[in-house]
Design a protein around this motif. Structure first.
Motif, PDB file in Angstrom:
ATOM      1  N   ASN A  64     -22.933  15.828   6.874  1.00 33.42           N
ATOM      2  CA  ASN A  64     -23.439  17.194   7.014  1.00 33.42           C
ATOM      3  C   ASN A  64     -22.311  18.200   6.813  1.00 33.42           C
ATOM      4  OD1 ASN A  64     -25.955  16.180   7.629  1.00 33.42           O
ATOM      5  ND2 ASN A  64     -25.849  16.623   9.805  1.00 33.42           N
ATOM      6  N   LEU A  65     -21.175  17.931   7.455  1.00 33.36           N
ATOM      7  CA  LEU A  65     -20.046  18.845   7.346  1.00 33.36           C
ATOM      8  C   LEU A  65     -19.502  18.887   5.912  1.00 33.36           C
ATOM      9  CD1 LEU A  65     -18.238  18.045  10.709  1.00 33.36           C
ATOM     10  CD2 LEU A  65     -19.199  20.254  10.042  1.00 33.36           C
ATOM     11  N   LYS A  66     -19.501  17.747   5.231  1.00 34.68           N
ATOM     12  CA  LYS A  66     -19.056  17.735   3.835  1.00 34.68           C
ATOM     13  C   LYS A  66     -19.954  18.602   2.972  1.00 34.68           C
ATOM     14  CE  LYS A  66     -16.837  13.184   3.943  1.00 34.68           C
ATOM     15  NZ  LYS A  66     -16.890  11.775   3.486  1.00 34.68           N
ATOM     16  N   GLN A  67     -21.271  18.556   3.244  1.00 29.51           N
ATOM     17  CA  GLN A  67     -22.206  19.385   2.498  1.00 29.51           C
ATOM     18  C   GLN A  67     -21.939  20.862   2.753  1.00 29.51           C
ATOM     19  OE1 GLN A  67     -24.395  18.176   0.178  1.00 29.51           O
ATOM     20  NE2 GLN A  67     -23.317  16.277   0.636  1.00 29.51           N
ATOM     21  N   PHE A  68     -21.630  21.204   4.000  1.00 29.50           N
ATOM     22  CA  PHE A  68     -21.278  22.585   4.305  1.00 29.50           C
ATOM     23  C   PHE A  68     -19.982  22.984   3.599  1.00 29.50           C
ATOM     24  CE2 PHE A  68     -24.030  22.327   8.222  1.00 29.50           C
ATOM     25  CZ  PHE A  68     -24.875  23.357   7.837  1.00 29.50           C
TER      26      PHE A  68
END
Length: 302
Positions: A47-51
């Motif tokens: 999720n954080l990588k997508q952000f």
């Protein structure tokens, strides 16, 4: 012809078998739970990588600047958060088109949009069941920018030399996504690989302290679109988990502090788009250096 009589299990034998099965289950469950948590932690990191991709793609089309944590309009310092800007870059363009940038985040059609839940905004390790907040059941938001470190965090943790560079009103040292001003990527002079963009502040609106749900809500920040819920100004808390300006700062309370449901630490998104796991035992000075964007306090190994 001889007849054979089948021997049945005695009560003691049955109890022994049941005990063995119970022991095996007891040994197996922790292993299953560890595997499940490892998968959830990886999903949270994704999720954080997508952000990270979303924020950098936004910057590429907006003068190479990271967006501010929140936007001030007409004197309202909490008019809108950075999160609606990210929606087109996380495959939510249809929802982004419903957002009205001319009105406040909780007014008009923006409120029902704010009540929409997105898988990307929730850490899988955090509880699904949440209480309603001030504006009803807002879409869950378990991630926030590390927008600043407050001076009292330095004082409480005996960190010398509060940084003069990158301060806001002399009380806070800015992070890479400051509260009210966009930050040029080249302005992150401490280095994007040394500066945190986002961290977990999971579980809201339920107020958690040291893994326990206290049965009430956090003071504010109840959803992904709430400007109070998408940024963290690092304060830390004292042993009572209430007083601001303290020495406990990871997984202590989710009331606008860094808080995750992972054992021993939290996931963070760095300015270069990488994701790291930060241990609870990290020193306060190192963590403060990871938050500041242009203070010259380059962290060591973390």
């Amino acid at each position: 012809m001889s007849q054979f009589r089948r021997r049945a299990f005695t009560l003691i034998e049955l109890l022994v078998v049941i005990a063995i099965i119970a022991i095996l289950i007891g040994l197996l469950l922790p292993a299953v739970q560890k595997v499940r948590e490892a998968a959830a932690r990886m999903s949270c990191q994704n999720n954080l990588k997508q952000f990270g991709l979303a924020i950098h793609n936004y910057a590429n089309t907006n003068d190479n600047k990271f967006p501010a944590t929140r936007v001030t309009v007409g004197g309202d310092a909490k008019f809108r958060a950075w999160t609606p800007l990210a929606l087109p870059y996380v495959e939510q363009d249809n929802v982004a088109k419903q957002w009205n940038f001319t009105v406040k985040w909780n007014q008009g059609t923006n409120l029902p949009v704010s009540q929409t839940s997105f898988k990307l905004f929730k850490c899988p390790s955090a509880p699904d069941s949440r209480r309603q907040g001030t504006y009803g059941a807002l879409g869950l938001g378990d991630y926030g920018t590390m927008n600043a470190v407050r001076r009292r965090f330095y004082t409480a943790n005996s960190i010398p030399n509060f940084p003069v560079a990158g301060t806001a009103a002399g009380d806070e040292a800015n992070g890479a996504m400051a509260k009210v001003t966009d930050t040029p990527i080249v302005g992150v002079t401490d280095g994007t690989s040394n500066t945190i963009l986002l961290a977990e502040d999971a579980g809201r609106p339920n107020l958690f302290q040291k893994g326990k749900d206290l049965g009430t809500n956090t003071a504010d920040g109840h959803g992904w679109a709430d400007p109070d819920g998408v940024g963290i100004s690092l304060d830390g808390v004292q042993a009572n988990l209430v007083t601001t300006g303290g020495t406990c700062f990871i997984n202590c309370t989710n009331d606008s502090e860094v808080y995750a449901f992972h054992s021993g630490g939290t996931n963070v998104l760095m300015g270069d788009g990488s994701v790291r796991f930060i241990r609870e035992g990290i020193s306060a000075a190192t963590f403060a250096a990871l938050v500041t964007a242009s203070a010259g306090d380059i962290p060591g190994d973390f």
